[in-house]
Design an enzyme around this catalytic site. Structure first.
Site, short mmCIF file in Angstrom:
data_model
loop_
_atom_site.label_atom_id
_atom_site.label_comp_id
_atom_site.label_asym_id
_atom_site.label_seq_id
_atom_site.Cartn_x
_atom_site.Cartn_y
_atom_site.Cartn_z
N HIS A 1 0.81 -1.21 0.00
CA HIS A 1 0.00 0.00 0.00
C HIS A 1 0.85 1.27 0.00
O HIS A 1 1.96 1.28 0.53
CB HIS A 1 -0.91 0.03 1.24
CG HIS A 1 -1.80 -1.16 1.34
ND1 HIS A 1 -2.14 -1.72 2.54
CD2 HIS A 1 -2.40 -1.92 0.39
CE1 HIS A 1 -2.93 -2.76 2.34
NE2 HIS A 1 -3.10 -2.91 1.05
N LYS B 1 6.16 6.13 7.15
CA LYS B 1 5.68 5.18 8.16
C LYS B 1 6.82 4.75 9.06
O LYS B 1 7.97 4.65 8.64
CB LYS B 1 5.04 3.95 7.51
CG LYS B 1 3.78 4.27 6.73
CD LYS B 1 3.22 3.03 6.08
CE LYS B 1 1.96 3.37 5.30
NZ LYS B 1 1.46 2.20 4.56
N TYR C 1 1.97 1.00 13.61
CA TYR C 1 2.78 1.87 12.77
C TYR C 1 2.25 3.29 12.78
O TYR C 1 1.05 3.52 12.78
CB TYR C 1 2.95 1.33 11.35
CG TYR C 1 1.69 1.20 10.53
CD1 TYR C 1 1.31 2.21 9.63
CD2 TYR C 1 0.89 0.07 10.61
CE1 TYR C 1 0.17 2.09 8.86
CE2 TYR C 1 -0.24 -0.07 9.84
CZ TYR C 1 -0.60 0.95 8.97
OH TYR C 1 -1.73 0.83 8.19
N ASP D 1 -5.89 -6.16 -2.25
CA ASP D 1 -4.50 -6.56 -2.41
C ASP D 1 -4.32 -7.54 -3.57
O ASP D 1 -3.33 -7.48 -4.28
CB ASP D 1 -3.96 -7.16 -1.11
CG ASP D 1 -3.90 -6.14 0.01
OD1 ASP D 1 -3.98 -4.93 -0.27
OD2 ASP D 1 -3.78 -6.56 1.18
#
Length: 177
Positions: free
Chosen positions: A62, A72, A132, A168
């Site tokens: 992603h 991130k 995260y 996905d």
């Protein structure tokens, strides 16, 4: 904290120093000063928690398109993942290259993923939980998904995915992003 720059420009592996005693340990997983010293992002308006039940579950790859691109900071708190980042910055000398690392609750390694990268993972243990930080809020209309098995990138996944979302499964190739 020990910062090691990775082979992909701007990405880092971070290893927290553990201070052990008879009670257990203490560690710092984020220090504004240390991030500033390396000119890394230090603004985290969103912190996400992901829990995955089954080994072999794939999430990703992603990313968010500008102006909502995200840096991130990824850490496993329970279980283990094979974590992957892919450089999508066309102007980068490491464009289309990937880096992978096993993040576990035991090694406590943190991965710093700069803006312009796709990020994903496959669980290598059941009952895996990650947290995260993200440098901008999630914007569904600006999200992209790079297909996990793009032959151009040729990621060497440690196992065949057993479970993934439709999003996905239907990600785009690098060529079609």
């Amino acid at each position: 904290m020990k910062f090691t720059e990775l082979t992909l420009s701007g990405a880092y592996k971070i290893e927290p120093k553990l201070f052990n005693d008879e009670r257990g340990f203490f560690s710092i997983i984020y220090s504004e000063k240390e991030f500033n010293d390396l000119s890394l992002n230090n603004y985290w308006p969103q912190i996400n928690n992901s829990y995955t039940l089954k080994k072999g579950t794939l999430r990703g790859l992603h990313f968010q398109y500008p102006p909502y691109s995200q840096t991130k900071l990824v850490r496993v708190f329970k279980g283990a993942i094979f974590d992957v980042i892919v450089d999508l910055r066309k102007s980068s000398p490491t464009y289309s290259q990937y880096y992978s690392h096993i993040l576990t609750e035991k090694n406590r390694t943190i991965l710093y993923v700069p803006e312009g990268f796709a990020h994903g993972f496959i669980t290598i243990e059941s009952n895996t939980e990650i947290i995260y930080c993200a440098s901008s809020k999630y914007k569904p209309k600006h999200e992209g998904t790079l297909i996990w098995n793009d032959p151009t990138i040729n990621i060497n996944w440690p196992l065949e995915p057993q479970l993934m979302s439709n999003k996905d499964r239907s990600g785009k190739s690098l060529e079609n992003l």
